[in-house]
Design a protein around this motif. Sequence first.
Motif, mmCIF file in Angstrom:
data_model
loop_
_atom_site.group_PDB
_atom_site.id
_atom_site.type_symbol
_atom_site.label_atom_id
_atom_site.label_comp_id
_atom_site.label_asym_id
_atom_site.label_seq_id
_atom_site.Cartn_x
_atom_site.Cartn_y
_atom_site.Cartn_z
ATOM 1 N N LEU A 539 0.830 -1.208 0.000
ATOM 2 C CA LEU A 539 0.000 0.000 0.000
ATOM 3 C C LEU A 539 0.863 1.255 0.000
ATOM 4 N N GLU A 540 1.986 1.211 0.740
ATOM 5 C CA GLU A 540 2.886 2.365 0.747
ATOM 6 C C GLU A 540 3.496 2.573 -0.632
ATOM 7 N N ALA A 541 3.836 1.477 -1.331
ATOM 8 C CA ALA A 541 4.405 1.593 -2.679
ATOM 9 C C ALA A 541 3.382 2.167 -3.654
ATOM 10 N N ILE A 542 2.148 1.671 -3.591
ATOM 11 C CA ILE A 542 1.079 2.162 -4.476
ATOM 12 C C ILE A 542 0.804 3.640 -4.192
ATOM 13 N N ALA A 543 0.845 4.015 -2.892
ATOM 14 C CA ALA A 543 0.630 5.418 -2.525
ATOM 15 C C ALA A 543 1.743 6.315 -3.051
ATOM 16 N N ASN A 544 2.911 5.739 -3.354
ATOM 17 C CA ASN A 544 4.031 6.507 -3.908
ATOM 18 C C ASN A 544 4.159 6.329 -5.423
ATOM 19 N N GLY A 545 3.103 5.876 -6.057
ATOM 20 C CA GLY A 545 3.066 5.837 -7.504
ATOM 21 C C GLY A 545 3.652 4.610 -8.155
ATOM 22 N N CYS A 546 3.912 3.545 -7.389
ATOM 23 C CA CYS A 546 4.414 2.293 -7.965
ATOM 24 C C CYS A 546 3.254 1.410 -8.415
ATOM 25 N N ILE A 547 3.531 0.561 -9.396
ATOM 26 C CA ILE A 547 2.637 -0.542 -9.721
ATOM 27 C C ILE A 547 3.106 -1.749 -8.919
ATOM 28 N N PHE A 548 2.165 -2.432 -8.269
ATOM 29 C CA PHE A 548 2.514 -3.605 -7.469
ATOM 30 C C PHE A 548 2.223 -4.852 -8.288
ATOM 31 N N LEU A 549 3.259 -5.626 -8.578
ATOM 32 C CA LEU A 549 3.141 -6.883 -9.311
ATOM 33 C C LEU A 549 3.321 -8.029 -8.325
ATOM 34 N N GLN A 550 2.325 -8.926 -8.253
ATOM 35 C CA GLN A 550 2.374 -9.998 -7.259
ATOM 36 C C GLN A 550 1.974 -11.333 -7.885
ATOM 37 N N PRO A 551 2.415 -12.432 -7.266
ATOM 38 C CA PRO A 551 2.100 -13.761 -7.810
ATOM 39 C C PRO A 551 0.703 -14.226 -7.417
ATOM 40 N N LYS A 552 0.044 -14.910 -8.332
ATOM 41 C CA LYS A 552 -1.220 -15.578 -8.051
ATOM 42 C C LYS A 552 -0.924 -16.952 -7.492
ATOM 43 N N PHE A 553 -1.707 -17.379 -6.507
ATOM 44 C CA PHE A 553 -1.526 -18.697 -5.910
ATOM 45 C C PHE A 553 -2.568 -19.666 -6.472
ATOM 46 N N ASN A 554 -2.094 -20.722 -7.075
ATOM 47 C CA ASN A 554 -2.999 -21.728 -7.619
ATOM 48 C C ASN A 554 -2.452 -23.118 -7.270
ATOM 49 N N PRO A 555 -3.051 -23.836 -6.316
ATOM 50 C CA PRO A 555 -4.282 -23.484 -5.602
ATOM 51 C C PRO A 555 -4.025 -22.420 -4.534
ATOM 52 N N PRO A 556 -5.085 -21.761 -4.048
ATOM 53 C CA PRO A 556 -4.908 -20.752 -2.999
ATOM 54 C C PRO A 556 -4.252 -21.346 -1.753
ATOM 55 N N HIS A 557 -3.502 -20.512 -1.046
ATOM 56 C CA HIS A 557 -2.850 -20.954 0.183
ATOM 57 C C HIS A 557 -3.847 -20.909 1.347
ATOM 58 N N SER A 558 -3.778 -21.914 2.198
ATOM 59 C CA SER A 558 -4.655 -21.963 3.372
ATOM 60 C C SER A 558 -4.017 -22.871 4.415
ATOM 61 N N SER A 559 -4.718 -23.062 5.522
ATOM 62 C CA SER A 559 -4.213 -23.930 6.585
ATOM 63 C C SER A 559 -4.193 -25.395 6.149
ATOM 64 N N LEU A 560 -4.863 -25.700 5.044
ATOM 65 C CA LEU A 560 -4.911 -27.079 4.573
ATOM 66 C C LEU A 560 -3.691 -27.469 3.755
ATOM 67 N N ASN A 561 -3.015 -26.462 3.142
ATOM 68 C CA ASN A 561 -1.923 -26.829 2.230
ATOM 69 C C ASN A 561 -0.660 -26.001 2.401
ATOM 70 N N HIS A 562 -0.631 -25.118 3.418
ATOM 71 C CA HIS A 562 0.548 -24.260 3.550
ATOM 72 C C HIS A 562 0.933 -24.127 5.017
ATOM 73 N N GLU A 563 2.214 -24.321 5.293
ATOM 74 C CA GLU A 563 2.708 -24.351 6.667
ATOM 75 C C GLU A 563 2.472 -23.038 7.389
ATOM 76 N N PHE A 564 2.604 -21.911 6.663
ATOM 77 C CA PHE A 564 2.480 -20.614 7.337
ATOM 78 C C PHE A 564 1.106 -20.456 7.983
ATOM 79 N N PHE A 565 0.054 -20.921 7.342
ATOM 80 C CA PHE A 565 -1.306 -20.737 7.853
ATOM 81 C C PHE A 565 -1.743 -21.865 8.782
ATOM 82 N N ARG A 566 -0.937 -22.927 8.879
ATOM 83 C CA ARG A 566 -1.332 -24.047 9.721
ATOM 84 C C ARG A 566 -1.361 -23.607 11.180
ATOM 85 N N GLY A 567 -2.479 -23.875 11.845
ATOM 86 C CA GLY A 567 -2.631 -23.480 13.244
ATOM 87 C C GLY A 567 -3.271 -22.130 13.442
#
Length: 793
Positions: A539-567
């Motif tokens: 949001l800070e980058a966009i507020a300073n006039g940058c375009i934010f390019l980000q990766p799409k997750f396929n399948p989406p990340h969740s507690s079922l398939n990704h360690e970060f969200f587990r728990g």
Amino acid sequence: MIATSTELFIMVRRCLLTFKPFRIFVVGIGFFSLCFLMTSLGGQFSAKRPGDSPFTVRAEVLGGPESRGVLRKISDMLEVIMKRMDALSKLGNTTDTHRLDELSSALDRIQPIGLVERIQAIAQNMSDMAVRVEQILQRSMASNRVRDGALGQCETPKDPRYPDCPSKMDWMRARWTSDPCYAFYGVDGSDCSFLVYLSEVEWFCPPLAWRNQTVTPTLKPLPKTQAVFQSDIGSLLEQVGTGKESLSFMKRRIRRLAAQWASAARRLDDKLRSHWREQKRILVHVGFLTEESGDVFSPKVLKGGPLGEMVQWADILTALHVLGHNLKISVSLKELHGFLGVPPGRGSCPLTGPLPFDLIYTDYHGLQQMKQHMGLSLRKHKCHIRVIDTFGTEPAYNHEEYATLHGYRTNWGYWNLHGQQYMTMFPHTPDNSFMGFVAEELNETERLNIQRNKVNNMAVVYGKEASMWKLQGKEKFLAILHRYMEIHGTVYYETQRPPEVPAFVKNHGLLPQQELQQLLRKAKLFIGFGFPYEGPAPLEAIANGCIFLQPKFNPPHSSLNHEFFRGKPTSRKVSSQHPYAEQYIGRPHVITIDFNNSEEFDATIREIMRINVEPFLPYEYTCEGMLERVHAYIQNQDFCSPEAPFPPVNSSGAWLGSPPSPFILLPNSSILTWAPNASYYTSWPPLSALRLLASLEGQSCVKACQNAGLICEPALYRFINIKEAFSALDFQCEGLESEMNHLFPAFSAEHAECGLQQDPLLFSCAGSSAKYQRLCPCRDYRNGQVALCRDCL
């Protein structure tokens, strides 16, 4: 620990040689008292057993002629000492070296062989005797209390209104010494003291008739005070404190944004001029910064560690202060105890006085600390708590019994709070309240300078820690990006370049916030690697006039398939690194693509170089937007006043139409709303904002409302949890059941059954099942402020 007799002799002698006469007198009296007690009790002890060592004293202390002779010698010795003390005490402030030397030599002469060891044995026995005497006295005092007026009245009462009283009495008998707070409230080991405590401090036993029941004075509520916007941040900075790098970071942020907060307060004041705002007493306890929670963030502030939480907390503190509320800030358990009035001990006893705060903002760490140190009071006062929760907590995880029975129990959640007491960083979970943070706003001159100075082929990578550059396959898309753009990084390092950063990346190291802002104002592109999730930097980058390019997750990340969200207490499926930016901002400011598709990535970079964007900041992330939102929550959200049962008895008589229903169709729509001529009920958001629709099978209410251009509003669930809602949506119910199910109210087409929600804590916008079409309470929202409906301010 009792000193040995040798140590006592040395101590007295040292005092005689070095202390002033008055101090000598005090030390002597203490020593004399100990020995006098030995003398007075010595004759009552049983005789020495044959065969015992002359220096071994059993529990039955020496009492024969030999020991009495020893005690007489001690008494004679003390008499000599006391005479000397009396003389010395008359010296005043004068010194008499001769007399001191004389008394010292007297001490040296009266230490017969073996006397030291015998005194040592007697002293040890006195320690044991003191414990026994104390136990006897406690039992005696308890017996006297019964004889003196409570005879027969300290038996455990059997009252069906207090079913837990007997078990609590058994617990107190076994464990009352486990926490000093019980003794603080007068518990002494007797049943009478247990009953008094359990009936007057806690509430598990009935009031005792034999107690002097004075009418507890009704505490008059404090007079309501009007909140006044304040722009001076001096007192806030003092309260934030010092000593931690995290606190220094927060204070720097508060100072840097102070002018923007002041300007926003003036604009909101104009907007709310006709509204009277009540000043609240607010405690902010930042649990994750306490030493007891480990405070893992402070050491990492200068090493590229996560700052999102500290950004949000700094902005919360500033918003509450600027809105004019009475604020207290705690970053330690000692401060928390002092502010809440916690009784001394380990936290087993409740607070007895009224809670000195209207609201308490904390986090999961702080909530756990409050549970440990407030005892049962947490249950009584938890309606005042607001939990700052980055990723959100869904009702299925929050409801302890339901979570345990249905597999939703995690390390977090299960607190049985109202879902909207959890406050998130982004509005991704409508079951919770969106708290947010702010990004710096640009004035017109800054916006023009950015547009003039943008470097078309300059990209900055989102990732301050070297670990964020370990994404598998990053070399491939970075190589494509390098063909078109100069790549800059802000990765922390100590002695050498981080090995994870490619050589063609110009790494600036960790930058102060102002220098990072200047870098973003030059760059055309801000690119994410997929981690960290949902931080403030895009949001800070966009507020300073940058375009934010980000990766799409396929399948989406969740507690079922990704360690970060587990728990984590949510089943949310994250479709990209920053779902808010993808959904609420979108192109041209935010572009979400598959980074594994080289052709798509290459084409996207070329597209970015052709387009120009202006700085953009969503209103809800401006200072005014956050002030507006927090103000609305404070003045309108109330989880302490019990809601009237709904529907009320004989409610169908209040519904008009044929068949009777409180719902009508909106013009030219399949969406229902609350009928203006139906009975009105107080709520926030108001009933006028309600839009009722049904989800598709397998669809959550979050998605169903989004597809209709609306927001799911859990606070309105109770108004659609009625049989009339099913008939208004043309569902034919052959059966109508009520149960605890986080998907209810819902319709099962397979069985033609309608299900109503039994427990209001389980009203949830999240969750879906192929078996059900869910009934969804949606609402409209203010432009740029999804947290509030159009009539919510």
